[in-house]
Design a protein around this motif. Sequence first.
Motif, PDB file in Angstrom:
ATOM      1  N   THR A 185       9.802  52.879 -35.630  1.00 21.29           N
ATOM      2  CA  THR A 185       9.141  53.834 -34.742  1.00 21.29           C
ATOM      3  C   THR A 185       9.915  55.144 -34.680  1.00 21.29           C
ATOM      4  O   THR A 185       9.322  56.222 -34.790  1.00 21.29           O
ATOM      5  N   ALA A 186      11.234  55.078 -34.533  1.00 14.87           N
ATOM      6  CA  ALA A 186      12.034  56.311 -34.450  1.00 14.87           C
ATOM      7  C   ALA A 186      11.981  57.089 -35.762  1.00 14.87           C
ATOM      8  O   ALA A 186      11.914  58.329 -35.751  1.00 14.87           O
ATOM      9  N   LYS A 187      11.978  56.395 -36.896  1.00 14.16           N
ATOM     10  CA  LYS A 187      11.857  57.090 -38.191  1.00 14.16           C
ATOM     11  C   LYS A 187      10.515  57.818 -38.263  1.00 14.16           C
ATOM     12  O   LYS A 187      10.447  58.972 -38.690  1.00 14.16           O
ATOM     13  N   THR A 188       9.455  57.139 -37.838  1.00 18.69           N
ATOM     14  CA  THR A 188       8.119  57.737 -37.870  1.00 18.69           C
ATOM     15  C   THR A 188       8.058  58.961 -36.969  1.00 18.69           C
ATOM     16  O   THR A 188       7.536  60.012 -37.371  1.00 18.69           O
ATOM     17  N   ILE A 189       8.614  58.855 -35.772  1.00 22.23           N
ATOM     18  CA  ILE A 189       8.589  59.973 -34.818  1.00 22.23           C
ATOM     19  C   ILE A 189       9.374  61.152 -35.369  1.00 22.23           C
ATOM     20  O   ILE A 189       8.946  62.303 -35.263  1.00 22.23           O
ATOM     21  N   LEU A 190      10.523  60.878 -35.980  1.00 19.86           N
ATOM     22  CA  LEU A 190      11.319  61.953 -36.582  1.00 19.86           C
ATOM     23  C   LEU A 190      10.510  62.662 -37.669  1.00 19.86           C
ATOM     24  O   LEU A 190      10.481  63.892 -37.732  1.00 19.86           O
ATOM     25  N   LEU A 191       9.835  61.896 -38.508  1.00 22.04           N
ATOM     26  CA  LEU A 191       9.036  62.493 -39.578  1.00 22.04           C
ATOM     27  C   LEU A 191       7.866  63.301 -39.011  1.00 22.04           C
ATOM     28  O   LEU A 191       7.575  64.394 -39.498  1.00 22.04           O
TER      29      LEU A 191
END
Length: 194
Positions: free
Chosen positions: A150-156
Motif C-alpha cells: 500500500t505504501a509503495k502504491t501511494i508513493l507512486l
Amino acid sequence: LVGKEGEKGTTDRIDRPKVKAELPDTTEIPLALLEEKKYFPTMRKWGDNRSISAYLLVIAESARIGKNEFFLDLENFAIELQMPKDWSDTAKRSQVLKTLKKLSNKYELITATFTHGKDTYIKLTELPGDTFTTKSTIFDPDFLAKTSPTAKTILLIGCIGEDFSKEQLKKCFHTTPKQFRNGTKEFSKNSSGE
C-alpha cells in the motif's frame, strides 16, 4: 542483476549485489501499473509485496542498462529482494523463480525464459498508455523490503504530481481514502527512520 547480457562476474559469494552502473536520476513508470486492476491493485489486495518489489527492481535494471530485455542474475536478485540470509542458495533461487513466474504468468508484466542453473532472460511487457516520472531512489532494495504494498502504491501515486479526489483514488487507482492515509502514514514513518 547483470549489467551486460550473459556476464556473470566473479564467483565470490557476497551479501550484497555486485556493483552495477548507476541508475538515471529519474525513471519512467507505466501509469497502467496503478490504473489497471490486474497489476499493482491486485498485488496490493493479495499482499504480494515481493512481486511489487521484484517488478520495480526489474524496471530499475531496465533503466540502468537502457534495454527492455536482459539477463537477470538470480543470486544477486535474491540479495536485492532481501531473502532471509539463513535460507540456502537453493531456497532463495526457488523463491526468485516463483516470483518471476508470477510476474510472467499471473500478472503478465514480463516474459521470462528460464534455463536450469543459469541466469533468466527477462523481457518487459510493453504496457499501453502514458508513463509518469519517479525519482530512482524508490528502487532502493532496503526501502522496498521495509515498505508495504500500500505504501509503495501511494508513493507512486504521489509521483504523478496531481491531487486526486476520494472518488478519483477509488476509480482510477482502486485505492480507498483510508488506504491512502495509511500508506502515507507508513511512508512518512519509514522516511523519518522511525
